[in-house]
Design an enzyme around this catalytic site. Structure first.
Site, PDB file in Angstrom:
ATOM      1  CB  SER A   1      -0.909   0.021   1.232  1.00  0.00           C
ATOM      2  OG  SER A   1      -1.438   1.319   1.390  1.00  0.00           O
TER       3      SER A   1
ATOM      4  CG  ASP B   1      -6.334   3.262  -7.894  1.00  0.00           C
ATOM      5  OD1 ASP B   1      -6.729   2.513  -6.972  1.00  0.00           O
ATOM      6  OD2 ASP B   1      -5.683   4.302  -7.692  1.00  0.00           O
TER       7      ASP B   1
ATOM      8  NE  ARG C   1      -9.559   5.012  -9.413  1.00  0.00           N
ATOM      9  CZ  ARG C   1      -9.063   6.141  -9.887  1.00  0.00           C
ATOM     10  NH1 ARG C   1      -9.259   6.491 -11.145  1.00  0.00           N
ATOM     11  NH2 ARG C   1      -8.344   6.941  -9.125  1.00  0.00           N
TER      12      ARG C   1
HETATM   13  C1  S3P Z   1      -2.892   5.783  -3.683  1.00  0.00           C
HETATM   14  C2  S3P Z   1      -2.581   4.477  -3.377  1.00  0.00           C
HETATM   15  C3  S3P Z   1      -3.489   3.344  -3.659  1.00  0.00           C
HETATM   16  C4  S3P Z   1      -4.573   3.727  -4.653  1.00  0.00           C
HETATM   17  C5  S3P Z   1      -5.190   5.051  -4.326  1.00  0.00           C
HETATM   18  C6  S3P Z   1      -4.143   6.147  -4.352  1.00  0.00           C
HETATM   19  C7  S3P Z   1      -1.931   6.842  -3.335  1.00  0.00           C
HETATM   20  O1  S3P Z   1      -4.105   2.931  -2.460  1.00  0.00           O
HETATM   21  O2  S3P Z   1      -5.563   2.729  -4.698  1.00  0.00           O
HETATM   22  O3  S3P Z   1      -6.211   5.375  -5.241  1.00  0.00           O
HETATM   23  O4  S3P Z   1      -2.082   7.977  -3.836  1.00  0.00           O
HETATM   24  O5  S3P Z   1      -1.008   6.562  -2.560  1.00  0.00           O
HETATM   25  P1  S3P Z   1      -3.446   1.833  -1.485  1.00  0.00           P
HETATM   26  O6  S3P Z   1      -2.241   2.403  -0.899  1.00  0.00           O
HETATM   27  O7  S3P Z   1      -4.506   1.577  -0.436  1.00  0.00           O
HETATM   28  O8  S3P Z   1      -3.196   0.639  -2.350  1.00  0.00           O
END
Ligand code: S3P
Length: 439
Positions: free
Chosen positions: A170, A318, A390
């Site tokens: 993440s 995403d 989305r």
């Molecule tokens: C993001 C990280 C992702 C992504 C989100 C934006 C970011 O989430 O799904 O739309 O800007 O760091 P996760 O860290 O929960 O995977």
């Protein structure tokens, strides 16, 4: 209550050129780092959408002078790492998980208390993934009994750096801990199980803050300062993804998507579509403000089903709603695994996509962490986006291959990431209209 629904006519093709909305991840980070830097930060190409505006308003509420002289332009008079004021009321972050998780780290190291709240979707999302490691650093954050927002962040805590292995891939958790690490004594090191988007690390360096990376481990030492800079935000590959898939699945299509960010930690969509047999070319590859960008030309192609390599999942996290639409138009079976994280996004995207695809006549089976889809013929029908931007845009794209109208319910949140989607999609050739209904 008023709802926005999208109506789609079946068929058609996408043709033309466009520059989609600015990158959401980069826009959030630019406001956060600009606010705690010293001196002026100028941003161009900023995403003027609800999520990024939630971040911007939060920093205004903490006393930062942020101007918006023109469309996509933001000027921030940075206040330094210790210059934020206590907000007078709760910081409402709307639908934005990135705002909440990153701010949680940044605020854990402040002298003042703060309260973060969000809309019903954000208030259901797991926050212990950030509050637990922040507690290991010495932070104190109260959550609801379910480990969700509202988050009450206690100020005046002494943070110390930690060595932390992320249990899930993440970028939000990694970024949260790096931002807390700016305020911590000593070094904060995070090891990720798989590479995730690295905009925070890149941008910290752009603000003259040293960050080290060795393999999957990223570290910084607290206590330095950030120096204001100029940031150019590329078009968001996650928004461009809708037209990449649309042009691929609709015969006769050709689109040129201009100035799209192609940071290698975000290009899973290109790799996956290429493995499926897409016809895509990157033109004019260049660097803008520390991030690689390109113009992407996409022509229609006969896609084939594939087994999606698990290491590409975090690099396209995403884009799965629209990739599952591509799979439903491909020949044969597509297998997605290792994507359990999709269940805790703005909605449970595995369930939301499964329900919609089944409604449109596609043969699909979901598992805990993915889906198996057999490509087939899309029919018309009524789909619930579950208020997930989305999912709403993905099913809009599906209409290019449907044989009857599609009605998509609850689409207002498209404005959280891609305002102007309906108009841009219509200009390219999608038969889309948006209407408000009372429900
Ligand atoms: C993001 C990280 C992702 C992504 C989100 C934006 C970011 O989430 O799904 O739309 O800007 O760091 P996760 O860290 O929960 O995977």
């Amino acid at each position: 209550m008023n709802f926005v629904n999208f109506h789609l006519g079946p068929g058609g093709m996408l043709r033309g050129e466009c520059r989609v909305a600015g990158d959401k991840s980069i826009s959030h980070r630019a406001v956060m780092l600009g606010s705690i830097a010293t001196g002026m930060t100028r941003i161009r190409g900023f995403l003027e959408a609800e999520d990024a505006i939630s971040t911007l308003n939060a920093f205004r509420a903490m006393g930062v002078d942020i101007r918006r002289p023109d469309q996509g332009e933001v000027e921030i008079q940075g206040r330094g790492t210790r210059g934020l004021n206590a907000p007078e009321s709760p910081l409402d972050l709307g639908n934005s998980g990135t705002s909440m998780r990153l701010l949680c780290g940044l605020l854990a190291g402040q002298e003042f208390d703060s309260l973060l709240i969000g809309d019903p979707s954000l208030s259901r999302r797991p926050m212990q993934r950030v509050t637990r490691p922040l507690a290991l650093m010495g932070g104190r954050i109260d959550t609801s009994g379910q480990g969700t927002a509202p988050l009450y962040i206690h100020g005046g805590r002494h943070l110390t750096g930690i060595e932390y292995e992320l249990p899930e891939a993440s970028a939000q958790v990694k970024s949260c801990l790096l931002l807390a690490g700016l305020y911590a004594e000593g070094m904060t090191s995070i090891t990720e199980p798989a590479v995730t988007r690295d905009h925070t690390e890149r941008m910290l360096r752009g603000f003259s803050y040293p960050v080290r990376r060795q393999g999957n481990r990223v570290s910084l030492t607290g206590g330095d300062s950030l120096i204001g800079t100029e940031i150019e935000v590329p078009a968001d590959i996650s928004s461009a993804a809708f037209f990449m898939v649309g042009a691929s699945i609709a015969p006769g299509s050709e689109v040129l998507l201009r100035h799209v960010g192609i940071n290698p930690t975000r290009t899973g969509i290109i790799e996956i579509l290429n493995q499926m047999g897409a016809d895509m070319e990157l033109e004019n590859v260049r660097e803008a403000g520390g991030e690689p960008v390109a113009d992407i030309r996409v022509k229609s192609a006969n896609l084939k089903g594939i087994r999606i390599p698990q290491e590409l999942v975090p690099l396209a996290i995403d884009e799965f709603p629209v990739l599952l639409v591509a799979a439903s138009c491909a020949e044969g079976e597509t297998v997605l695994t290792g994507a359990r994280e999709l269940r805790v996004k703005e909605s449970d995207r595995i369930q939301g996509m499964l329900d919609g695809l089944l409604e449109l006549g596609i043969d699909a089976i979901a598992s805990d962490d993915g889906m198996v889809i057999r490509g087939g013929r899309l029919c018309g029908g009524e789909v619930d986006s579950r208020g997930d931007h989305r999912i709403a845009m993905a099913f809009s794209i599906a209409a290019l291959r449907a044989n009857e109208d599609i009605l998509i319910r609850d689409c207002a949140n498209v404005n959280t990431s891609f305002p102007g989607f309906v108009e841009m999609a219509r200009t390219l050739g999608l038969k889309i209209s948006s209407e408000e209904s009372r429900q």
